[in-house]
Design a protein around this motif. Structure first.
Motif, PDB file in Angstrom:
ATOM      1  N   ARG A 639       0.821  -1.198   0.000  1.00 47.30           N
ATOM      2  CA  ARG A 639       0.000   0.000   0.000  1.00 47.30           C
ATOM      3  C   ARG A 639       0.863   1.259   0.000  1.00 47.30           C
ATOM      4  O   ARG A 639       1.970   1.272   0.528  1.00 47.30           O
ATOM      5  CB  ARG A 639      -0.913   0.015   1.221  1.00 47.30           C
ATOM      6  CG  ARG A 639      -2.014  -1.027   1.177  1.00 47.30           C
ATOM      7  CD  ARG A 639      -2.815  -0.983   2.462  1.00 47.30           C
ATOM      8  NE  ARG A 639      -1.971  -1.304   3.622  1.00 47.30           N
ATOM      9  CZ  ARG A 639      -2.411  -1.260   4.882  1.00 47.30           C
ATOM     10  NH1 ARG A 639      -3.664  -0.902   5.131  1.00 47.30           N
ATOM     11  NH2 ARG A 639      -1.601  -1.570   5.874  1.00 47.30           N
ATOM     12  N   LEU A 640       0.321   2.318  -0.590  1.00 49.67           N
ATOM     13  CA  LEU A 640       1.002   3.607  -0.549  1.00 49.67           C
ATOM     14  C   LEU A 640       1.058   4.116   0.884  1.00 49.67           C
ATOM     15  O   LEU A 640       0.144   3.887   1.673  1.00 49.67           O
ATOM     16  CB  LEU A 640       0.261   4.635  -1.407  1.00 49.67           C
ATOM     17  CG  LEU A 640       0.348   4.460  -2.923  1.00 49.67           C
ATOM     18  CD1 LEU A 640      -0.489   5.535  -3.596  1.00 49.67           C
ATOM     19  CD2 LEU A 640       1.783   4.561  -3.403  1.00 49.67           C
ATOM     20  N   ARG A 641       2.119   4.798   1.195  1.00 50.19           N
ATOM     21  CA  ARG A 641       2.261   5.385   2.512  1.00 50.19           C
ATOM     22  C   ARG A 641       1.948   6.872   2.458  1.00 50.19           C
ATOM     23  O   ARG A 641       1.966   7.484   1.392  1.00 50.19           O
ATOM     24  CB  ARG A 641       3.681   5.164   3.029  1.00 50.19           C
ATOM     25  CG  ARG A 641       3.999   3.690   3.249  1.00 50.19           C
ATOM     26  CD  ARG A 641       5.460   3.518   3.646  1.00 50.19           C
ATOM     27  NE  ARG A 641       5.751   2.139   3.993  1.00 50.19           N
ATOM     28  CZ  ARG A 641       6.003   1.186   3.097  1.00 50.19           C
ATOM     29  NH1 ARG A 641       5.990   1.477   1.817  1.00 50.19           N
ATOM     30  NH2 ARG A 641       6.258  -0.053   3.487  1.00 50.19           N
ATOM     31  N   ARG A 642       1.697   7.454   3.594  1.00 47.61           N
ATOM     32  CA  ARG A 642       1.436   8.882   3.655  1.00 47.61           C
ATOM     33  C   ARG A 642       2.624   9.645   3.069  1.00 47.61           C
ATOM     34  O   ARG A 642       3.767   9.426   3.435  1.00 47.61           O
ATOM     35  CB  ARG A 642       1.191   9.335   5.097  1.00 47.61           C
ATOM     36  CG  ARG A 642       0.964  10.839   5.216  1.00 47.61           C
ATOM     37  CD  ARG A 642       0.504  11.233   6.604  1.00 47.61           C
ATOM     38  NE  ARG A 642       0.351  12.663   6.710  1.00 47.61           N
ATOM     39  CZ  ARG A 642      -0.689  13.347   6.251  1.00 47.61           C
ATOM     40  NH1 ARG A 642      -1.662  12.703   5.639  1.00 47.61           N
ATOM     41  NH2 ARG A 642      -0.751  14.655   6.388  1.00 47.61           N
ATOM     42  N   GLY A 643       2.321  10.522   2.157  1.00 44.11           N
ATOM     43  CA  GLY A 643       3.370  11.289   1.493  1.00 44.11           C
ATOM     44  C   GLY A 643       3.744  10.745   0.126  1.00 44.11           C
ATOM     45  O   GLY A 643       4.481  11.382  -0.606  1.00 44.11           O
ATOM     46  N   ASP A 644       3.243   9.537  -0.236  1.00 49.70           N
ATOM     47  CA  ASP A 644       3.558   8.961  -1.541  1.00 49.70           C
ATOM     48  C   ASP A 644       2.686   9.546  -2.640  1.00 49.70           C
ATOM     49  O   ASP A 644       2.262   8.841  -3.562  1.00 49.70           O
ATOM     50  CB  ASP A 644       3.359   7.438  -1.512  1.00 49.70           C
ATOM     51  CG  ASP A 644       4.529   6.736  -0.854  1.00 49.70           C
ATOM     52  OD1 ASP A 644       5.576   7.386  -0.703  1.00 49.70           O
ATOM     53  OD2 ASP A 644       4.398   5.564  -0.509  1.00 49.70           O
ATOM     54  N   ALA A 645       2.358  10.793  -2.568  1.00 53.36           N
ATOM     55  CA  ALA A 645       1.501  11.455  -3.535  1.00 53.36           C
ATOM     56  C   ALA A 645       1.890  12.930  -3.492  1.00 53.36           C
ATOM     57  O   ALA A 645       2.612  13.363  -2.589  1.00 53.36           O
ATOM     58  CB  ALA A 645       0.026  11.254  -3.162  1.00 53.36           C
ATOM     59  N   PRO A 646       1.492  13.772  -4.447  1.00 49.11           N
ATOM     60  CA  PRO A 646       0.504  13.548  -5.486  1.00 49.11           C
ATOM     61  C   PRO A 646       0.992  12.616  -6.596  1.00 49.11           C
ATOM     62  O   PRO A 646       2.150  12.209  -6.592  1.00 49.11           O
ATOM     63  CB  PRO A 646       0.269  14.968  -6.030  1.00 49.11           C
ATOM     64  CG  PRO A 646       1.546  15.665  -5.763  1.00 49.11           C
ATOM     65  CD  PRO A 646       2.040  15.120  -4.465  1.00 49.11           C
TER      66      PRO A 646
END
Length: 699
Positions: A639-646
């Motif tokens: 799963r993506l972690r917090r901060g792996d965006a935008p």
């Protein structure tokens, strides 16, 4: 004179034919459309038919002859010399003085100048004062040449964005000898009042008119397809003794020659009928009907709902709460169909979406680093400098953006206004006056060598865009110069910092799935050089390569690279199939092609471990997150972690910049050194040699 009698004074600006490379070809098209008057546009980097700084060796006579041979007279010369309010005005000054001489030689009556770029409201008075003083300074030289000086105001995204600002600017100029070039689209843009009413509000003589149309604030609309009502304006001008011409200035984003020709033909016929009192074309009559405007407006709103809401602040305030609620529901509860590439396109259903919008934030402090402020400069203000490195370095602690530089002054001024620093068009002057400690080199690949060595000589370290250089010889010289002069040379290979790639690297380093055995990648040619770096980043140093390349330069995405493709592949054209082996025993197979649609596939990558395979797919030109999936014997968290965006590539630039900066300020090992980047160039060189010789190359 009536408008009917003045139709012979309708001409065409060469901006209309800016996509035609040669001046002679553009003039031929003007003549083919029945015009005998031309507005000569000189906009460096945008319309380059004539360079006023390169008029030696008979070029001036050749230009004049090209007009005379076709029976064309020059109504006006429309020059964009660079920022009229810029502190670095030397280049613009040379262009203006050279263009006055050119206009005199061509018999032009008017020299049109821009008012300068838009500034913050609290800086407007000072900028207006500078522009007014500078344009007045050219009055004497223009009068000696028999030229009328004119400001093109109003003009969107300038110091005079609307009629009111233009009137204020002319008040600061305060000289009746300086006239106005009226662009109908910029006058009408955003105004509900008729064009003719702008004449009294401007309060200065009109020397020249550019004919364009506008619709919903867009100023690249063909006359007859927008809001402009030309006849009352023309009647008022002619009644007041207007002696200038009316020149079509049609500009479209990169478009086919056929579309430009068709739109110019429509515009000419529309204006001819307006001026001669004939019924308008059926399309123009339909467009003026209330029912059509209502339907067309509704269709535009349906296509651009965000733009419509942004343009209406009260509506935006009303819609904000329900939109936020709808986004929450959509993100967490609404099923959606997901298409993935896993050895073929596959579709499936999921519920809820991973977060893809994390607001930008300043980088956290760097414990243990000396954060005394350092001065950073940016060379190259194109897309990467403007949207990635400029904002990326601005958010770093201990950084002061001290200056930016680009050969196109309008680019430099735009980025400088956003970063709050001075702009330059000469790199040597920037280095001399700003004295940066670190320079971010975002110039073109074939200029990296000269600009980087110039920075080293000025005592600055360099963070360079990839690839390092256009040839092995220049790349080797750069690395050697950095070592001999004791300077830092880092290179930005930002795809290492894609969230999916970082997770695969974590799995490799942790041994959670055993040893990495194989990498398989299918990519667009435009990211071929990134994929080579990913193989090295994930699999270790590469020791052998083998490749077969089918090269058709006409399909290559970067035509300027054709001159260097014999040595470094960089952008494969039709296809490249390569096999690589690393010193850690990892095998890699890479296939790349310029024929792939970047909207549908930039990269899909399989990492094969002892205990399973991890696939990164769905990396597109608008989605740098993609999707991680796995077929493994062990359960792993992807799963993506917090901060792996935008989801855009800005995140990879931010992380690459932060990783470089953290190491640089601590004096540690930077992620990609000049020596690393040179090794990647040697791999590309080996791919080309392998394809030419049919042999496997040992590095």
């Amino acid at each position: 004179m009536s408008p009917a009698g003045a139709f012979g004074r309708v001409g065409c600006s060469l901006l209309t034919f800016r996509e035609w490379d040669r001046l002679e070809d553009a003039l031929d098209r003007v003549r083919a459309h029945g015009f005998d008057r031309v507005d000569l546009a000189i906009v460096p980097g945008h319309c380059d038919h004539v360079d006023p700084l390169a008029l030696g060796d008979g070029r001036l006579e050749a230009i004049a002859g090209a007009f005379a041979e076709r029976g064309l007279s020059v109504s006006s010369v429309n020059l964009h010399p660079g920022g009229m309010a810029s502190s670095d005005f030397a280049l613009a000054d040379r262009r203006i003085r050279a263009t006055v001489e050119l206009a005199r030689h061509l018999g032009a009556r008017v020299l049109t100048l821009p008012p300068g770029p838009v500034v913050a409201p609290d800086q407007w008075e000072e900028a207006a004062r500078v522009v007014a003083a500078r344009i007045r300074a050219y009055l004497e030289v223009a009068e000696r040449a028999g030229i009328t000086l004119s400001l093109e105001a109003p003009h969107a995204h300038s110091l005079a964005e609307d009629v009111a600002q233009a009137a204020r600017l002319f008040e600061r100029v305060a000289d009746p000898r300086i006239t106005c070039t009226l662009d109908t689209s910029h006058v009408q843009r955003g105004n509900r009042t008729p064009l003719v009413e702008a004449l009294a509000r401007l309060g200065v003589p009109i020397a020249h008119v550019h004919l364009r149309d506008t619709l919903r604030g867009e100023v690249t609309v063909t006359p007859g397809k927008g809001d402009c009502d030309y006849l009352p304006l023309m009647e008022a001008l002619l009644r007041d003794g207007y002696a200038g011409d009316f020149n079509f200035e049609l500009e479209y984003e990169p478009s086919s020659h056929a579309i430009v020709e068709r739109e110019l033909g429509f515009a000419r016929e529309h204006v001819r009928r307006v001026m001669q009192g004939e019924p308008l074309q059926l399309e123009s009559r339909v467009r003026r009907q209330a029912w059509f405007r209502a339907v067309d407006g509704a269709a535009w709103i349906a296509r651009h709902p965000r733009a419509f809401v942004v343009a209406h602040p009260r509506l935006k305030a009303v819609l904000r709460p329900p939109v936020r609620f709808a986004r929450h529901v959509r993100t967490n509860w609404v099923p959606y169909r997901q298409v993935q590439y896993r050895a073929g396109w596959q579709a499936g259903w999921r519920v809820g979406r991973m977060p893809s919008d994390v607001p930008p934030r300043p980088m956290a402090a760097l414990p243990g680093a000396d954060l005394a402020e350092i001065r950073v400069a940016i060379l190259g203000c194109g897309y990467t400098g403007r949207f990635e490195h400029g904002p990326g370095f601005l958010r770093l602690p201990g950084v002061k953006i001290a200056g930016v530089c680009d050969v196109r002054p309008e680019r430099a001024e735009l980025l400088a206004s956003r970063l709050g620093c001075p702009s330059f068009t000469d790199a040597a002057r920037l280095l001399r006056e700003v004295r940066p400690a670190l320079v971010v080199n975002c110039t073109r690949e074939w200029t990296h060598h000269d600009t980087t060595l110039m920075c080293f000589d000025a005592g600055a370290d360099v963070f360079c865009e990839k690839i390092l250089a256009e040839s092995l010889a220049t790349g080797e010289h750069m690395v050697r110069a950095a070592r001999e002069k004791g300077r830092v040379l880092g290179v930005n290979y930002n795809w290492r910092f894609l969230p999916g790639v970082q997770r695969i690297r974590e799995l490799r380093d942790s041994g959670e799935l055993g040893k990495l055995r194989m990498i398989r990648a299918l990519s667009h040619a435009g990211v071929h050089h990134h994929v080579i770096d990913l193989v090295r980043h994930l699999g270790g140093r590469i020791r052998t390569v083998s490749a077969t390349i089918h090269d058709e330069p006409g399909t290559r995405g970067l035509e300027e690279w054709d001159a260097y493709a014999h040595e470094l592949l960089y952008f494969p054209s039709t296809w490249c199939a390569a096999t690589l082996e690393t010193e850690d025993g990892v095998g890699a197979s890479l296939v790349s092609s310029g024929l792939l649609d970047p909207k549908g596939l930039l990269l899909t990558l399989d990492a094969v471990f002892d205990d399973g395979t991890v696939n990164l797919s769905g990396i597109l030109d608008k989605d740098a997150l993609g999707t991680l999936t796995a077929s493994t014997r062990k359960k792993i968290d992807l799963r993506l972690r917090r901060g792996d965006a935008p989801g855009g590539f800005a995140l990879s630039f931010q992380r690459s910049i932060e990783a470089f900066y953290s190491a640089y300020r601590r004096g540690g090992e930077i992620p990609v050194t000049g020596a690393d980047a040179l090794e990647l160039m040697r791999i590309e060189h080996a791919l080309v040699r392998s394809s030419e010789t049919g042999q496997r190359i040992v590095l």
